[in-house]
Motif scaffolding. Structure first.
Motif, PDB file in Angstrom:
ATOM      1  N   LEU A  38       0.926  -1.227  -0.091  1.00 42.63           N
ATOM      2  CA  LEU A  38      -0.064  -0.034  -0.092  1.00 42.63           C
ATOM      3  C   LEU A  38       0.747   1.351   0.201  1.00 42.63           C
ATOM      4  O   LEU A  38       0.535   2.110  -0.723  1.00 42.63           O
ATOM      5  CB  LEU A  38      -0.721  -0.022   1.304  1.00 42.63           C
ATOM      6  N   PHE A  39       1.841   1.442   0.723  1.00 40.55           N
ATOM      7  CA  PHE A  39       2.867   2.477   1.015  1.00 40.55           C
ATOM      8  C   PHE A  39       3.401   2.762  -0.528  1.00 40.55           C
ATOM      9  O   PHE A  39       3.723   3.698  -1.114  1.00 40.55           O
ATOM     10  CB  PHE A  39       3.862   2.082   1.875  1.00 40.55           C
ATOM     11  N   LEU A  40       3.923   1.673  -1.077  1.00 41.19           N
ATOM     12  CA  LEU A  40       4.509   1.435  -2.319  1.00 41.19           C
ATOM     13  C   LEU A  40       3.761   2.546  -3.529  1.00 41.19           C
ATOM     14  O   LEU A  40       3.719   2.860  -4.191  1.00 41.19           O
ATOM     15  CB  LEU A  40       5.134   0.463  -2.647  1.00 41.19           C
ATOM     16  N   ARG A  41       2.305   1.831  -3.412  1.00 39.78           N
ATOM     17  CA  ARG A  41       1.370   2.222  -4.358  1.00 39.78           C
ATOM     18  C   ARG A  41       0.943   3.765  -4.187  1.00 39.78           C
ATOM     19  O   ARG A  41       0.883   4.577  -4.920  1.00 39.78           O
ATOM     20  CB  ARG A  41       0.028   1.557  -4.047  1.00 39.78           C
ATOM     21  N   TRP A  42       1.013   4.233  -2.823  1.00 37.42           N
ATOM     22  CA  TRP A  42       1.060   5.690  -2.544  1.00 37.42           C
ATOM     23  C   TRP A  42       2.222   6.364  -3.292  1.00 37.42           C
ATOM     24  O   TRP A  42       2.044   7.534  -3.751  1.00 37.42           O
ATOM     25  CB  TRP A  42       1.061   6.009  -1.269  1.00 37.42           C
ATOM     26  N   GLY A  43       3.271   6.004  -2.904  1.00 33.05           N
ATOM     27  CA  GLY A  43       4.624   6.551  -3.603  1.00 33.05           C
ATOM     28  C   GLY A  43       4.516   6.676  -4.925  1.00 33.05           C
ATOM     29  O   GLY A  43       5.193   7.536  -5.600  1.00 33.05           O
ATOM     30  N   GLN A  44       3.951   5.568  -5.626  1.00 36.72           N
ATOM     31  CA  GLN A  44       4.074   5.683  -7.296  1.00 36.72           C
ATOM     32  C   GLN A  44       2.945   6.806  -7.685  1.00 36.72           C
ATOM     33  O   GLN A  44       3.287   7.375  -8.728  1.00 36.72           O
ATOM     34  CB  GLN A  44       3.254   4.352  -7.594  1.00 36.72           C
ATOM     35  N   LYS A  45       2.019   7.028  -6.737  1.00 35.59           N
ATOM     36  CA  LYS A  45       1.027   8.367  -7.008  1.00 35.59           C
ATOM     37  C   LYS A  45       1.708   9.334  -6.563  1.00 35.59           C
ATOM     38  O   LYS A  45       1.386  10.587  -7.590  1.00 35.59           O
ATOM     39  CB  LYS A  45      -0.363   8.109  -6.321  1.00 35.59           C
ATOM     40  N   ALA A  46       2.175   9.702  -5.522  1.00 33.96           N
ATOM     41  CA  ALA A  46       2.746  10.898  -5.008  1.00 33.96           C
ATOM     42  C   ALA A  46       4.010  11.409  -5.632  1.00 33.96           C
ATOM     43  O   ALA A  46       4.204  12.504  -5.688  1.00 33.96           O
ATOM     44  CB  ALA A  46       3.071  10.622  -3.238  1.00 33.96           C
ATOM     45  N   PHE A  47       4.781  10.730  -6.206  1.00 29.35           N
ATOM     46  CA  PHE A  47       6.308  10.997  -6.762  1.00 29.35           C
ATOM     47  C   PHE A  47       6.245  11.071  -8.199  1.00 29.35           C
ATOM     48  O   PHE A  47       5.640  10.095  -8.556  1.00 29.35           O
ATOM     49  CB  PHE A  47       7.454  10.032  -6.228  1.00 29.35           C
ATOM     50  N   ASN A  48       6.761  11.911  -8.609  1.00 33.93           N
ATOM     51  CA  ASN A  48       6.912  12.037 -10.126  1.00 33.93           C
ATOM     52  C   ASN A  48       8.330  11.101 -10.613  1.00 33.93           C
ATOM     53  O   ASN A  48       9.170  10.981  -9.741  1.00 33.93           O
ATOM     54  CB  ASN A  48       7.448  13.347 -10.756  1.00 33.93           C
TER      55      ASN A  48
END
Length: 891
Positions: free
Chosen positions: A158-168
């Motif tokens: 879940l955290f990595l999915r957030w990162g995938q969305k949050a960071f360019n």
């Protein structure tokens, strides 16, 4: 002048209807001097400097130093290297994304713009280190392991999915796809990178740094890349150059061909032994010679992969026709392949027959002399000829800290309705695991053919052997199935268990309970045979004391024979149905059979498996996360916690204070690896980390591994120096993460002692021998050292990545003077250490270290500061590399 040099070297290259802009090394040579015999890897660095020359971080003198390097094969100059991209795997990637999220919190608190905390270079994170071999030997093993993996790692994913969305510029390859190195080799790597800048297409060499030390595998494709610590990788993705000294380059000339029955694994173990003996730590190795003309790309990648094992920064293979053939086989675009050929030939990066570059040193190997080999029992450079393995195993038994008595009794075991005697030397794990070998169709097909012949002869694996197949990409199972070899591997128990790193990183999973009970009950010394690249103590499984690297077909052979004490060159693997002895040579496939099988590998397989490489399965796609610039930290999480690194950070750095009356936390010997230092493998229930998890409601069955909990500093600092095989000389005769707390003289877990010292505000020192920190590029080996309160590490010598990571965490690395060591100083751990003058030091400076003995005596040694560059010094004075980056952002 710097910008004029760059302008003067600007040129264009036409490929079909497309025009590429590039910076010409031939034009540069007209101005700075001849570079034709500069090693190809150094030309990549030279182009990197030319393209990024700015009069500040890169100046003309940097380029001149590289050209003049040819005079002596050496240059004492620091340069700023900017890789094109960054590669991560999830064990090291999760803490990197945690750090980025924490940096956003710090920037927000200090009044900055959180959008500044974004990758400036492309970043690919491949989830490949989390799958464990819980289930094996059945058709359902893969699906069951994937399901367990998703449940076990739900919070991390879940955290990595957030990162995938949050960071360019941040892409994630979902679980169940393959390992980062093979995905990089088969899909991500380009040999020549290109991008559009202000409406123009610019071409330049593909380069990268990765958070896995085996990033070097991509060097087989002519791509310059190596492993760095997670904190260095984060800085690189945030636009900071990689600070490095111009390296020495060791030329390794390959001649001849491998003989019948000799594999790429045998070759790489031989190369590793030669290079480790020569000494290539901190150096580039570049392979050349006419032997390369017949060396397949997969074999090159196998050799390049193990650069960390031979100690080099990288093991580079220049681009040639074989490179182009591999790019074509793996489905790369024809226009891109044409660009690679044209660009490399224009830039002098193409390998031509008879090339003899200038090198710092030269080594040579006639490949026809390579013999069948393993490496073990605990280091990848300790090559052992196949026939000598029983002797090497016996020697390991005699050296074991728990002295082995002669005539030890066998231990009866009943498993799956079979009763047998488990003996010393039993092979309890036989794993065809990813990384070194599963990029290589030749050794995989050889293993499959050997399995087929074994089944046809009526052989079976021994019942005590836990077998597994964990390929590096889905293409592997495609070609094994097309060749008709998967059913035979499965009949021997080598069922697919997952696409990931598994056994090589300690994710071997539990042994069957009766086997574990027997090993503990009789203190048996057993073995694991794996086709990976790492076999350090305590890494593969806590109950397995000897670990052996071998080619995939030898892994199958040892599953059949079942014991390391058997000489497979002389003794039979087993008997056929008529009772006739069957020997290894009876079932070893010939080169023509292997070549026919390898010929079944098709480009369509690569297109099929990489068509939707970032999509993931239904489990991955069903993970829903909120879109937010900062992460919503969960206070009850035992996987992802806000780390304390920036909690008291100020806009201006605080002065570095001197070290007064530091206690010694641990005294370690030679070749202590980051596997010994960093939390890795299983978490024991009675360890500090195990106690912490249980206090937070986690049952031992749900502990998962240390690697999966790298996003939680509370777990990781408790697991630092907690390896079950580490030997702290402050507690002689004791294995595991224990020390003496000097004020009380009590033997405690290292974490518990460190916390008592922190309560007293006592600084700590680490003392070590040679090659301190060899092994994987584990940033937690440095982060944990810092969080335990260590301010200085004094060793006889350091491995490259760990030294850099220590500085990146604000820990001072010092080197004992030549001929001085913990032994000559008679250190017991009762001493106190003083180091002054830290407010004004220079790279490489000699620093006085005062040692105060318990009997009142004092001695002063002149230690060398292993902060090697001015950039590293800036990191140290900012309390770490990420603090330095944040402060630059705020300015």
């Amino acid at each position: 002048m710097s910008f004029k040099l760059k302008t003067d070297c600007a040129s264009t290259l036409s490929i079909g209807s497309k025009t590429y802009h590039y910076y010409s090394l031939s034009l540069l040579s007209e101005q700075l001097g001849e570079i034709a015999r500069l090693p190809k890897s150094m030309k990549v660095l030279l182009e990197n400097l030319l393209r990024n020359i700015d009069g500040d971080s890169v100046v003309e003198e940097d380029l001149k130093a590289l050209v003049e390097w040819q005079k002596n094969g050496h240059a004492d100059r620091e340069i700023a290297y900017r890789p094109a991209r960054v590669l991560m795997q999830d064990f090291t990637g999760v803490p990197a994304v945690v750090d980025l999220a924490a940096m956003r919190e710090a920037v927000l608190r200090l009044g900055g713009n959180v959008e500044q905390v974004n990758p400036l270079s492309p970043v690919d994170l491949v989830i490949d280190h989390s799958v464990m071999v819980d289930k094996f030997g059945t058709e359902q093993a893969f699906e069951e392991n994937v399901q367990i993996e998703m449940e076990r790692n739900y919070e991390r994913y879940l955290f990595l999915r957030w990162g995938q969305k949050a960071f360019n510029r941040f892409r994630v390859v979902p679980p169940g796809t393959g390992i980062c190195h093979q995905v990089n080799l088969e899909y991500l790597g380009k040999s020549v990178w290109y991008e559009n800048q202000n409406g123009k297409d610019f071409a330049y060499p593909d380069t990268l740094v990765g958070t896995d030390s085996h990033t070097t595998m991509i060097n087989g494709l002519g791509v310059l890349g190596w492993g760095v610590g997670g904190i260095e990788a984060e800085a690189a993705m945030l636009g900071q150059p990689v600070s490095m000294l111009i390296p020495d380059v060791v030329g390794f000339k390959l001649a001849g061909k491998l003989r019948e029955g000799i594999t790429a694994t045998d070759l790489v173990l031989t190369v590793t032994q030669i290079l480790r003996k020569h000494g290539v730590v901190g150096k580039f190795v570049e392979f050349y010679g006419d032997g390369l003309s017949d060396l397949p790309l997969a074999d090159r990648a196998t050799i390049a992969n193990m650069a960390p094992e031979y100690g080099a920064t990288c093991g580079f293979f220049p681009v040639d026709d074989i490179t182009l053939g591999y790019l074509r086989l793996t489905g790369r675009n024809e226009d891109e392949i044409a660009l690679v050929e044209a660009y490399c030939k224009k830039q002098g990066l193409w390998r031509n027959a008879g090339d003899e570059p200038i090198f710092t040193n030269n080594l040579e190997l006639d490949m026809s002399t390579v013999e069948v080999s393993l490496a073990g029992p605990k280091r990848p450079q300790d090559r052992v000829a196949l026939g000598d393995v029983p002797h090497a195993f016996q020697a390991a038994m005699e050296l074991d800290i728990h002295k082995i008595q002669e005539n030890r009794a066998d231990t009866p075991v009943t498993l799956d309705n079979q009763t047998f005697a488990l003996q010393d030397g039993a092979v309890v794990i036989a794993a065809i695991t990813s990384c070194t070998n599963t990029s290589n169709p030749s050794v995989l097909m050889t293993a499959g053919l050997l399995a087929k012949k074994a089944i046809e002869k009526g052989l079976q694996r021994q019942p005590w052997v836990k077998t597994s197949l964990a390929p590096g990409s889905k293409v592997v199972t495609d070609y094994l199935e097309l060749a008709g070899l998967m059913p035979y591997l499965e009949k021997l128990g080598f069922n697919l268990v997952g696409y990931g790193c598994t056994t090589c990183i300690g994710n071997s999973g539990p042994l069957p309970e009766p086997i574990e009970v027997a090993i503990k009950q009789s203190d048996l010394m057993v073995g694991a045979v794996l086709s990976g690249n790492r076999n350090f103590e305590g890494r593969i499984h806590p109950l397995v004391k000897t670990n052996w690297l071998a080619s995939p077909p030898l892994v199958v052979a040892y599953a059949l024979s079942g014991n390391m004490k058997k000489d497979l060159t002389r003794e039979p693997l087993g008997q056929d149905q008529q009772g006739h002895d069957i020997y290894l040579q009876d079932i070893w496939p010939d080169s023509q059979e292997v070549a026919e099988a390898v010929g079944k590998v098709r480009t369509e397989m690569f297109h099929k498996e990489y068509n939707a490489v970032f999509d993931g399965d239904e489990n991955w796609q069903s993970l829903e996360v909120e879109s937010s610039e900062t992460y919503s930290w969960q206070q009850d999480s035992t996987y992802i916690r806000l780390p304390p690194f920036f909690s008291d950070m100020t806009i201006e750095p605080k002065p570095i204070t001197n070290i007064h009356h530091a206690n010694i936390l641990v005294i370690l010997g030679d070749s202590v690896t980051t596997d010994h230092i960093s939390p890795a493998g299983n978490i024991k229930a009675d360890s500090p980390a195990g106690r912490y998890l249980q206090e937070h409601g986690v049952l031992p069955k749900d502990f998962n591994s240390y690697g999966s909990r790298r996003g939680n500093h509370e777990v990781m600092m408790r697991g630092t120096f907690a390896n079950i095989r580490i030997r702290n000389e402050m507690v002689p005769g004791v294995e595991g993460g224990y020390t003496r707390h000097i004020p009380s003289q009590a033997q405690l877990a290292i974490y518990d002692a460190a916390m008592l010292y922190q309560e007293d505000k006592t600084p700590l020192a680490i003392i070590a021998g040679k090659e301190y920190g060899s092994g994987s590029s584990r940033d937690w080996a440095a982060k944990g050292t810092r969080l335990l309160g260590a301010r200085v590490v004094i060793a006889e010598s350091f491995e490259r990545i760990h030294r850099s990571n220590l500085i990146g965490m604000g820990v001072l690395p010092l080197e004992f003077p030549q001929g001085v060591s913990r032994k000559t100083l008679n250190l017991t751990g009762d001493e106190r250490i003083d180091i002054v003058g830290l407010g004004h030091i220079e790279p490489g400076q000699i620093i006085a270290v005062k040692i105060n003995y318990a009997n009142g005596k004092e001695t002063v040694i002149d230690a060398r500061c292993r902060i090697d560059t001015n950039t590293e010094l800036a990191y140290f004075y900012n309390d770490g590399i990420l603090h330095y980056v944040i402060r630059n952002m705020l300015k």
